[in-house]
Motif scaffolding. Structure first.
Motif, PDB file in Angstrom:
ATOM      1  N   THR A 221    -108.567  -5.459  58.155  1.00  0.00           N
ATOM      2  CA  THR A 221    -107.724  -4.765  59.137  1.00  0.00           C
ATOM      3  C   THR A 221    -108.504  -4.458  60.409  1.00  0.00           C
ATOM      4  O   THR A 221    -108.302  -3.420  61.038  1.00  0.00           O
ATOM      5  CB  THR A 221    -107.148  -3.481  58.529  1.00  0.00           C
ATOM      6  N   GLY A 222    -109.401  -5.370  60.808  1.00  0.00           N
ATOM      7  CA  GLY A 222    -110.130  -5.226  62.065  1.00  0.00           C
ATOM      8  C   GLY A 222    -111.051  -4.020  62.039  1.00  0.00           C
ATOM      9  O   GLY A 222    -111.734  -3.763  61.032  1.00  0.00           O
ATOM     10  N   PRO A 223    -111.101  -3.249  63.112  1.00  0.00           N
ATOM     11  CA  PRO A 223    -112.018  -2.103  63.172  1.00  0.00           C
ATOM     12  C   PRO A 223    -111.710  -1.025  62.139  1.00  0.00           C
ATOM     13  O   PRO A 223    -112.558  -0.177  61.848  1.00  0.00           O
ATOM     14  CB  PRO A 223    -111.837  -1.574  64.599  1.00  0.00           C
ATOM     15  N   ASP A 224    -110.496  -1.057  61.561  1.00  0.00           N
ATOM     16  CA  ASP A 224    -110.147  -0.068  60.534  1.00  0.00           C
ATOM     17  C   ASP A 224    -110.817  -0.369  59.203  1.00  0.00           C
ATOM     18  O   ASP A 224    -110.820   0.487  58.313  1.00  0.00           O
ATOM     19  CB  ASP A 224    -108.631  -0.002  60.346  1.00  0.00           C
ATOM     20  N   GLY A 225    -111.347  -1.582  59.026  1.00  0.00           N
ATOM     21  CA  GLY A 225    -112.020  -1.929  57.773  1.00  0.00           C
ATOM     22  C   GLY A 225    -111.244  -2.966  56.996  1.00  0.00           C
ATOM     23  O   GLY A 225    -110.894  -4.022  57.511  1.00  0.00           O
ATOM     24  N   CYS A 226    -110.924  -2.654  55.742  1.00  0.00           N
ATOM     25  CA  CYS A 226    -110.172  -3.598  54.923  1.00  0.00           C
ATOM     26  C   CYS A 226    -109.476  -2.862  53.788  1.00  0.00           C
ATOM     27  O   CYS A 226    -109.758  -1.697  53.501  1.00  0.00           O
ATOM     28  CB  CYS A 226    -111.078  -4.707  54.368  1.00  0.00           C
ATOM     29  N   LEU A 227    -108.558  -3.576  53.158  1.00  0.00           N
ATOM     30  CA  LEU A 227    -107.818  -3.070  52.008  1.00  0.00           C
ATOM     31  C   LEU A 227    -108.155  -3.926  50.803  1.00  0.00           C
ATOM     32  O   LEU A 227    -108.197  -5.159  50.900  1.00  0.00           O
ATOM     33  CB  LEU A 227    -106.307  -3.142  52.275  1.00  0.00           C
ATOM     34  N   LEU A 228    -108.388  -3.277  49.670  1.00  0.00           N
ATOM     35  CA  LEU A 228    -108.628  -3.982  48.411  1.00  0.00           C
ATOM     36  C   LEU A 228    -107.505  -3.660  47.447  1.00  0.00           C
ATOM     37  O   LEU A 228    -107.251  -2.479  47.156  1.00  0.00           O
ATOM     38  CB  LEU A 228    -109.952  -3.532  47.772  1.00  0.00           C
ATOM     39  N   HIS A 229    -106.839  -4.692  46.946  1.00  0.00           N
ATOM     40  CA  HIS A 229    -105.879  -4.490  45.863  1.00  0.00           C
ATOM     41  C   HIS A 229    -106.493  -5.120  44.622  1.00  0.00           C
ATOM     42  O   HIS A 229    -106.445  -6.323  44.436  1.00  0.00           O
ATOM     43  CB  HIS A 229    -104.525  -5.117  46.193  1.00  0.00           C
ATOM     44  N   HIS A 230    -107.104  -4.251  43.796  1.00  0.00           N
ATOM     45  CA  HIS A 230    -107.948  -4.726  42.694  1.00  0.00           C
ATOM     46  C   HIS A 230    -107.708  -3.844  41.479  1.00  0.00           C
ATOM     47  O   HIS A 230    -107.663  -2.610  41.585  1.00  0.00           O
ATOM     48  CB  HIS A 230    -109.419  -4.667  43.129  1.00  0.00           C
ATOM     49  N   ASP A 231    -107.539  -4.473  40.309  1.00  0.00           N
ATOM     50  CA  ASP A 231    -107.325  -3.731  39.062  1.00  0.00           C
ATOM     51  C   ASP A 231    -106.156  -2.755  39.170  1.00  0.00           C
ATOM     52  O   ASP A 231    -106.205  -1.624  38.663  1.00  0.00           O
ATOM     53  CB  ASP A 231    -108.592  -2.984  38.651  1.00  0.00           C
TER      54      ASP A 231
END
Length: 309
Positions: A221-231
């Motif tokens: 998500t750019g400067p906001d970082g990222c999203l993980l959909h895990h487990d």
């Protein structure tokens, strides 16, 4: 343990122009540069973190192929296949206008000629990571070779798929095959929206995860970082506040460092945090292959805190 990269290395020819010319017109560039691009940036990012990397894609004979191989050697990256004698590595012309908008024209070369016999030489170990790019699936020869090879992978081998910005152009059957086998589906928010037709990145990440048979989704998500959909859980991994100079190559730095961190035993959330930091560092330097080395990244993480959400 190593990273086997099955994407494409090409040459980037970047021209800075005041504006795109009208049809039939002409314009004088104010600057230009050339450098290896495509999959090279991802591999360099991983190799600088101490992960052994092998380029298993096709490459050509000629000035572009020679320069690409020299750059791979400089990063300590092994090259599996011999150069194709009949054609050179391809190139991408990138026009960057005064507003920073990029316009690309790709001329495919030897990297678009992958064959099943090429992949027969590749025998991943159970601890290895294999990386596939959606760009390769746009070429008929590569797509046929890869879709025949992927189902033969040992289930213990980690497969990372980056569908790329042309995800809607990938044939549906090839896309479904990769989603059935991928352990990680890594893309940016725009690509996630194109794929799922969902604009909200968190919702798109959930939709991607629901379509994966065994894997997890990472959405940058750019400067906001990222999203993980895990487990079964959605984690928001914040980015780091920096003063950007050049956004080119940030996603490649993120992906390469994320894979290296996983290979070195970090949990996915910790690997994503490290990748966010690498992407932040990469945008503070002009150029495409600007991912930091491991020591510089460690120092940045000791001194920095994620940006508040």
């Amino acid at each position: 343990m190593r990273l086997l990269h099955l994407g494409n290395v090409m040459m980037d020819l970047v021209l800075t122009v005041p504006a795109l010319p009208e049809r039939g017109g002409d314009v004088v560039a104010t600057g230009s540069r050339s450098a290896p691009g495509g999959g090279f940036n991802v591999m360099a990012a991983a190799a600088r973190q101490g992960l052994p990397v092998t380029y298993a894609g096709a490459h050509g004979s000629g000035p572009f192929g020679d320069r690409a191989r020299a750059a791979l050697r400089e990063e300590g990256i092994d090259v599996l296949l011999a150069p194709r004698p009949e054609r050179d590595t391809g190139f991408v012309v990138c026009l960057v206008d005064a507003e920073g908008e990029r316009t690309f024209v790709t001329s495919p070369g030897a990297e678009a000629t992958l064959r099943p016999t090429d992949l027969a030489q590749l025998r991943p170990e159970r601890e290895d990571l294999v990386y596939l790019s959606g760009y390769g699936l746009l070429y008929e020869a590569n797509r046929a070779a890869l879709t025949a090879w992927v189902p033969q992978l040992d289930p213990a081998v980690t497969l990372i798929v980056d569908p790329g910005p042309l995800v809607r152009d990938i044939p549906a059957d090839a896309l479904q095959l990769l989603m059935a086998r991928a352990d990680w589906w890594s893309c940016n928010a725009r690509e996630a929206a194109l794929h799922t037709k969902i604009d909200d990145p968190a919702a798109a990440a959930g939709a991607l995860r629901s379509r994966l048979k065994r894997g997890s989704a990472l959405v940058r998500t750019g400067p906001d970082g990222c999203l993980l959909h895990h487990d079964g859980t959605l984690d928001v991994i914040p980015g780091f506040a920096v003063r950007p100079v050049d956004l080119n190559g940030a996603g490649d730095a993120h992906t390469g460092v994320f894979m290296a961190a996983l290979a070195h035993g970090l949990a996915p959330a910790a690997a994503a945090r490290r990748a966010n930091a690498a992407a932040a560092m990469a945008v503070t330097v002009a150029g495409p292959a600007t991912a930091p080395g491991a020591d510089a990244l460690d120092a940045f993480l000791r001194q920095s805190r994620p940006a508040p959400r």
